[in-house]
Write an enzyme that holds these catalytic residues in place. Structure first.
Site, mmCIF file in Angstrom:
data_model
loop_
_atom_site.group_PDB
_atom_site.id
_atom_site.type_symbol
_atom_site.label_atom_id
_atom_site.label_comp_id
_atom_site.label_asym_id
_atom_site.label_seq_id
_atom_site.Cartn_x
_atom_site.Cartn_y
_atom_site.Cartn_z
ATOM 1 N N ARG A 67 1.049 4.338 18.714
ATOM 2 C CA ARG A 67 -0.374 4.565 18.456
ATOM 3 C C ARG A 67 -1.254 3.884 19.496
ATOM 4 O O ARG A 67 -2.213 4.471 19.995
ATOM 5 C CB ARG A 67 -0.722 4.096 17.040
ATOM 6 C CG ARG A 67 -0.008 4.905 15.974
ATOM 7 C CD ARG A 67 -0.398 4.482 14.573
ATOM 8 N NE ARG A 67 0.430 5.165 13.571
ATOM 9 C CZ ARG A 67 0.016 5.561 12.383
ATOM 10 N NH1 ARG A 67 -1.227 5.348 12.014
ATOM 11 N NH2 ARG A 67 0.830 6.164 11.549
ATOM 12 N N LYS A 88 0.823 -1.211 0.000
ATOM 13 C CA LYS A 88 0.000 0.000 0.000
ATOM 14 C C LYS A 88 0.858 1.264 0.000
ATOM 15 O O LYS A 88 0.359 2.350 -0.290
ATOM 16 C CB LYS A 88 -0.972 0.003 1.170
ATOM 17 C CG LYS A 88 -0.335 0.164 2.547
ATOM 18 C CD LYS A 88 -1.407 0.250 3.624
ATOM 19 C CE LYS A 88 -0.778 0.456 4.995
ATOM 20 N NZ LYS A 88 -1.802 0.594 6.050
ATOM 21 N N ASP A 89 2.157 1.150 0.340
ATOM 22 C CA ASP A 89 3.047 2.312 0.338
ATOM 23 C C ASP A 89 3.644 2.601 -1.036
ATOM 24 O O ASP A 89 4.244 3.658 -1.243
ATOM 25 C CB ASP A 89 4.208 2.096 1.323
ATOM 26 C CG ASP A 89 3.754 2.061 2.776
ATOM 27 O OD1 ASP A 89 2.690 2.650 3.072
ATOM 28 O OD2 ASP A 89 4.454 1.458 3.607
ATOM 29 N N ARG A 109 0.660 10.154 14.105
ATOM 30 C CA ARG A 109 1.759 9.461 13.443
ATOM 31 C C ARG A 109 2.405 8.546 14.465
ATOM 32 O O ARG A 109 2.082 8.565 15.634
ATOM 33 C CB ARG A 109 2.808 10.462 12.928
ATOM 34 C CG ARG A 109 2.440 11.269 11.705
ATOM 35 C CD ARG A 109 2.424 10.469 10.421
ATOM 36 N NE ARG A 109 3.604 9.660 10.198
ATOM 37 C CZ ARG A 109 4.706 10.054 9.575
ATOM 38 N NH1 ARG A 109 4.793 11.286 9.129
ATOM 39 N NH2 ARG A 109 5.708 9.232 9.382
ATOM 40 N N CYS A 120 -1.209 7.604 -2.327
ATOM 41 C CA CYS A 120 -1.561 6.629 -1.292
ATOM 42 C C CYS A 120 -2.031 7.286 0.005
ATOM 43 O O CYS A 120 -2.427 6.589 0.935
ATOM 44 C CB CYS A 120 -0.397 5.677 -1.024
ATOM 45 S SG CYS A 120 1.085 6.472 -0.398
ATOM 46 N N ARG A 156 -8.396 8.346 4.430
ATOM 47 C CA ARG A 156 -9.348 7.308 4.004
ATOM 48 C C ARG A 156 -10.140 6.795 5.196
ATOM 49 O O ARG A 156 -11.373 6.647 5.137
ATOM 50 C CB ARG A 156 -8.584 6.150 3.345
ATOM 51 C CG ARG A 156 -9.433 4.899 3.133
ATOM 52 C CD ARG A 156 -8.577 3.704 2.734
ATOM 53 N NE ARG A 156 -7.600 3.340 3.750
ATOM 54 C CZ ARG A 156 -7.870 2.589 4.819
ATOM 55 N NH1 ARG A 156 -9.096 2.131 5.018
ATOM 56 N NH2 ARG A 156 -6.922 2.291 5.686
ATOM 57 N N ARG A 157 -9.431 6.495 6.277
ATOM 58 C CA ARG A 157 -10.113 6.009 7.472
ATOM 59 C C ARG A 157 -10.995 7.090 8.080
ATOM 60 O O ARG A 157 -12.115 6.825 8.515
ATOM 61 C CB ARG A 157 -9.087 5.513 8.501
ATOM 62 C CG ARG A 157 -8.397 4.210 8.101
ATOM 63 C CD ARG A 157 -7.347 3.799 9.110
ATOM 64 N NE ARG A 157 -6.711 2.528 8.741
ATOM 65 C CZ ARG A 157 -5.418 2.273 8.872
ATOM 66 N NH1 ARG A 157 -4.612 3.198 9.359
ATOM 67 N NH2 ARG A 157 -4.924 1.101 8.506
#
Length: 342
Positions: free
Chosen positions: A164, A84-85, A158, A251, A136-137
């Site tokens: 997190r 995805k990166d 981040r 992305c 997106r989230r």
């Protein structure tokens, strides 16, 4: 003098705990496949050192450029990326030698007190604060809360997985959302309080998949690593990334996509008489979403197509992604994306 067929292969990887874990798993598979030792070469990328949010620094390629530079300079033999990166445009001098079997592509919620998203939003006296670095989230979580008649506050964050999750453990946030695949690879998936259904939150294109990349000149190694490729995973992520590319989005744009391969059945008369036999036909179902980060507007569409029998032919998944993008753009998707590729 070390023989080129017996010297250690140098695997380039980011330094994070997750990157080291997933690269270590690939290293073990390559050792078994080639009979050669594999050493991890840790490389720091711009995305690792910058403290800005991904949308601010561009998102696209910030975690992979340094690895690709090392590949082209001959400092490493191959690199392992989170797919995805990767930017959707593949450089001619680099090859995705393998995309192994995909891990769970879903997003995972880690919330205080073991709560689900529905439970977090049920408290009328408290607006749940949910951390994520992904537009997106944010778009889909806010839209989901709206559907429930509630509201959440999505907080940009981040940091690595420990950082997190720490926001929740310290009480600074009510929950964070992370990729289930990453939690699984570092052995912490049990901490997820809910796996988010793609029916409400579509993952990032390629989420859960890894990419093994080589310099195009290293043809012998490419041929060996290709044995780790999973055709079904490659077809699915090709469709998802084709959608992303056709939307001209990076992305870090608020785009979600997921392709599912499912066998369907059709009856075909046998040549030996009236008896019919069942033939499996693989279909590719692609879903896409684009939305404003506040969740007020989403464009969600899906389409289905057939996957060719040959694993080398990716024309059908590419076409499927482009076709769905055209439909989404016609519904106004372009106006909902923050970052656009230049």
């Amino acid at each position: 003098m070390t023989d080129s067929t017996t010297r250690a292969l140098r695997l380039g990887t980011r330094r994070s705990k997750l990157a080291m874990a997933q690269s270590g798993q690939i290293a073990e598979a390559v050792r078994e496949l080639t009979g050669r030792p594999v050493e991890l070469v840790e490389i720091t990328t711009y995305g690792d050192t910058s403290r800005e949010h991904l949308a601010q620094i561009g998102g696209t390629g910030v975690f992979v450029s340094a690895l690709r530079d090392a590949l082209l300079a001959g400092e490493i033999d191959f690199a392992v990326h989170s797919l995805k990166d990767l930017p959707t445009t593949q450089p001619e001098d680099l090859v995705l030698a393998a995309i192994p079997v995909r891990e769970d592509p879903r997003d995972a919620l880690i919330a205080r007190d073991g709560l689900t998203f529905e439970q977090l939003t049920a408290d009328e006296d408290r607006v749940a604060r949910i951390g994520t670095g992904s537009p997106r989230r944010m778009a889909q979580l806010n839209a989901w809360a709206r559907e429930l008649g509630r509201r959440v506050e999505t907080v940009p964050i981040r940091g690595n997985i420990d950082t997190r999750i720490g926001f929740v453990e310290k009480g600074e946030l009510d929950a964070v959302v992370l990729a289930a695949a990453g939690l699984t690879r570092i052995g912490r998936i049990d901490e997820a309080t809910q796996l988010l259904s793609p029916d409400v939150v579509l993952p990032a294109p390629g989420q859960g998949a890894l990419a093994i990349e080589c310099a195009a000149v290293n043809v012998d190694l490419i041929a060996r690593l290709a044995e780790l490729d999973d055709p079904d995973t490659r077809a699915a992520v090709t469709a998802e990334r084709s959608l992303l590319a056709a939307l001209e989005a990076g992305c870090s744009a608020p785009v979600g996509a997921l392709a599912d391969l499912s066998p369907s059945s059709r009856l075909r008369s046998s040549t030996g008489g009236p008896k019919a036999d069942e033939q499996a036909v693989t279909e590719l179902h692609l879903r896409g979403v684009v939305g404003t980060t506040d969740g007020s507007t989403l464009v969600q569409l899906s389409t289905t197509g057939h996957v060719p029998a040959s694993p080398d032919d990716v024309s059908a998944p590419l076409k499927l992604g482009r076709e769905l993008a055209v439909e989404m753009l016609a519904k106004g998707a372009a106006g909902l994306m923050g970052e656009r590729a230049l």
